[in-house]
Design a protein around this motif. Sequence first.
Motif, PDB file in Angstrom:
ATOM      1  N   UNK A 139       0.844  -1.201   0.000  1.00 46.83           N
ATOM      2  CA  UNK A 139       0.000   0.000   0.000  1.00 46.83           C
ATOM      3  C   UNK A 139       0.883   1.257   0.000  1.00 46.83           C
ATOM      4  N   UNK A 140       0.694   2.163  -0.947  1.00 44.87           N
ATOM      5  CA  UNK A 140       1.467   3.406  -0.952  1.00 44.87           C
ATOM      6  C   UNK A 140       1.107   4.283   0.251  1.00 44.87           C
ATOM      7  N   UNK A 141       2.081   5.059   0.709  1.00 39.33           N
ATOM      8  CA  UNK A 141       1.888   5.980   1.837  1.00 39.33           C
ATOM      9  C   UNK A 141       2.213   7.399   1.399  1.00 39.33           C
ATOM     10  N   UNK A 142       1.256   8.302   1.642  1.00 42.86           N
ATOM     11  CA  UNK A 142       1.479   9.733   1.462  1.00 42.86           C
ATOM     12  C   UNK A 142       1.691  10.336   2.840  1.00 42.86           C
ATOM     13  N   UNK A 143       2.831  10.979   3.043  1.00 41.75           N
ATOM     14  CA  UNK A 143       3.116  11.637   4.321  1.00 41.75           C
ATOM     15  C   UNK A 143       2.964  13.144   4.158  1.00 41.75           C
ATOM     16  N   UNK A 144       2.043  13.725   4.938  1.00 46.94           N
ATOM     17  CA  UNK A 144       1.906  15.185   5.000  1.00 46.94           C
ATOM     18  C   UNK A 144       2.832  15.657   6.116  1.00 46.94           C
ATOM     19  N   UNK A 145       3.869  16.402   5.779  1.00 49.14           N
ATOM     20  CA  UNK A 145       4.861  16.778   6.782  1.00 49.14           C
ATOM     21  C   UNK A 145       5.032  18.294   6.801  1.00 49.14           C
ATOM     22  N   UNK A 146       4.850  18.870   7.998  1.00 44.93           N
ATOM     23  CA  UNK A 146       4.945  20.319   8.170  1.00 44.93           C
ATOM     24  C   UNK A 146       5.859  20.652   9.345  1.00 44.93           C
ATOM     25  N   UNK A 147       6.498  21.793   9.272  1.00 43.62           N
ATOM     26  CA  UNK A 147       7.291  22.286  10.390  1.00 43.62           C
ATOM     27  C   UNK A 147       6.444  23.203  11.246  1.00 43.62           C
ATOM     28  N   UNK A 148       5.942  22.703  12.365  1.00 39.12           N
ATOM     29  CA  UNK A 148       5.039  23.475  13.216  1.00 39.12           C
ATOM     30  C   UNK A 148       5.347  23.185  14.679  1.00 39.12           C
ATOM     31  N   UNK A 149       5.866  24.156  15.360  1.00 36.12           N
ATOM     32  CA  UNK A 149       6.207  23.971  16.760  1.00 36.12           C
ATOM     33  C   UNK A 149       6.890  25.200  17.315  1.00 36.12           C
ATOM     34  N   UNK A 150       7.232  25.185  18.595  1.00 35.73           N
ATOM     35  CA  UNK A 150       7.797  26.354  19.270  1.00 35.73           C
ATOM     36  C   UNK A 150       9.069  26.897  18.612  1.00 35.73           C
ATOM     37  N   UNK A 151       9.852  26.027  17.988  1.00 34.73           N
ATOM     38  CA  UNK A 151      11.115  26.456  17.388  1.00 34.73           C
ATOM     39  C   UNK A 151      10.971  26.879  15.929  1.00 34.73           C
ATOM     40  N   UNK A 152       9.769  26.722  15.362  1.00 26.20           N
ATOM     41  CA  UNK A 152       9.551  27.030  13.950  1.00 26.20           C
ATOM     42  C   UNK A 152       8.993  28.445  13.830  1.00 26.20           C
ATOM     43  N   UNK A 153       9.747  29.328  13.206  1.00 20.68           N
ATOM     44  CA  UNK A 153       9.274  30.703  13.013  1.00 20.68           C
ATOM     45  C   UNK A 153       8.621  30.905  11.648  1.00 20.68           C
ATOM     46  N   UNK A 154       8.967  30.048  10.683  1.00 25.40           N
ATOM     47  CA  UNK A 154       8.394  30.162   9.342  1.00 25.40           C
ATOM     48  C   UNK A 154       8.297  28.768   8.729  1.00 25.40           C
ATOM     49  N   UNK A 155       7.079  28.225   8.681  1.00 22.88           N
ATOM     50  CA  UNK A 155       6.904  26.865   8.169  1.00 22.88           C
ATOM     51  C   UNK A 155       7.104  26.776   6.665  1.00 22.88           C
ATOM     52  N   UNK A 156       7.187  27.933   5.977  1.00 23.18           N
ATOM     53  CA  UNK A 156       7.400  27.948   4.534  1.00 23.18           C
ATOM     54  C   UNK A 156       8.870  28.160   4.164  1.00 23.18           C
ATOM     55  N   UNK A 158      12.499  27.591   3.063  1.00 25.15           N
ATOM     56  CA  UNK A 158      13.005  26.474   2.253  1.00 25.15           C
ATOM     57  C   UNK A 158      13.745  25.406   3.039  1.00 25.15           C
ATOM     58  N   UNK A 159      14.546  25.799   4.038  1.00 20.51           N
ATOM     59  CA  UNK A 159      15.283  24.778   4.793  1.00 20.51           C
ATOM     60  C   UNK A 159      14.349  23.935   5.649  1.00 20.51           C
ATOM     61  N   UNK A 160      13.287  24.560   6.166  1.00 21.18           N
ATOM     62  CA  UNK A 160      12.305  23.813   6.963  1.00 21.18           C
ATOM     63  C   UNK A 160      11.524  22.846   6.078  1.00 21.18           C
ATOM     64  N   UNK A 161      11.081  23.333   4.928  1.00 20.31           N
ATOM     65  CA  UNK A 161      10.300  22.493   4.017  1.00 20.31           C
ATOM     66  C   UNK A 161      11.153  21.344   3.474  1.00 20.31           C
ATOM     67  N   UNK A 162      12.412  21.636   3.157  1.00 17.25           N
ATOM     68  CA  UNK A 162      13.307  20.587   2.669  1.00 17.25           C
ATOM     69  C   UNK A 162      13.517  19.509   3.734  1.00 17.25           C
ATOM     70  N   UNK A 163      13.629  19.935   4.983  1.00 21.63           N
ATOM     71  CA  UNK A 163      13.779  18.985   6.086  1.00 21.63           C
ATOM     72  C   UNK A 163      12.524  18.112   6.192  1.00 21.63           C
TER      73      UNK A 163
END
Length: 268
Positions: A139-156, A158-163
């Motif tokens: 079964x294929x898996x799609x992972x929705x991954x976002x940078x959201x937390x106390x240490x994240x100032x900008x979830x958009x 590029x380094x956060x999104x790449x991570x």
Amino acid sequence: MHIGKTIRIERIFNRDTGRAIIVPLDHGVTVGPIAGLTDMRDTVTRIVEGGANAVLMHKGVVPCGHRARGRDIGLIVHLSASTVLSPFPGAKTLVCDVEEAVYLGADAVSLHLNLGDDSERDMLADAGRITRDAARLGIPVLAMVYGRGPKITDEFAPDVVAHCARVGMELGADVVKVPYTGDPESFASVVAGARIPVVIAGGPKTATTRDFLRMVFDSVQAGGSGLSVGRNIFQHKDPTRLLQALGKIVHDGWEVDEAMKGLEGLGE
């Protein structure tokens, strides 16, 4: 790749372009029955008529979205959830498993991870279990991954999104969904670092339809594999015509101005 997984991926991704238009309809758990999600069968019908490749939804609304006639569409069952009513909305909890999703007819499963959240370690552990179970069943898996937390100032950023994209790949996902970084150059680096198909999220409703189409066009030009967007589609004045325009961009290589011609009369 396991033949079963290959067959299922081709129910979600256009086999000629390697790209997909996925419409998530899982918002009801998070924010309630918002506009566009009250009559699920009608919503799915409009999405199918527009030519989308797949819909994504929680297990309880699969029967509501099933139609007994017309063109088929890929089904992704979402496995994790949280609500805006919770004091911990970023902590996603598993509410379904791979075997139950398969029982419901899923072609793929998806899960949501918020990197940087206080419960990150639990979501990472869940991802490890889900990708293991899914691999065993093809079964294929799609992972929705976002940078959201106390240490994240900008979830958009590029380094956060790449991570985020890299985490999805390294944990065994077949497709990763991340925010668009805002420009093709930085998004190309996200795609390069992921090594699996990367689709963009929609986020808040864009100011204009043209802005939305431009974002999709730029992401594809940067090497993205399409989109997994909900509100910008199912809350549009005409979801069917919008999806037809998106198909021209994602699968046929049209420019934004060409695609906009199919939306005449609906405004910019």
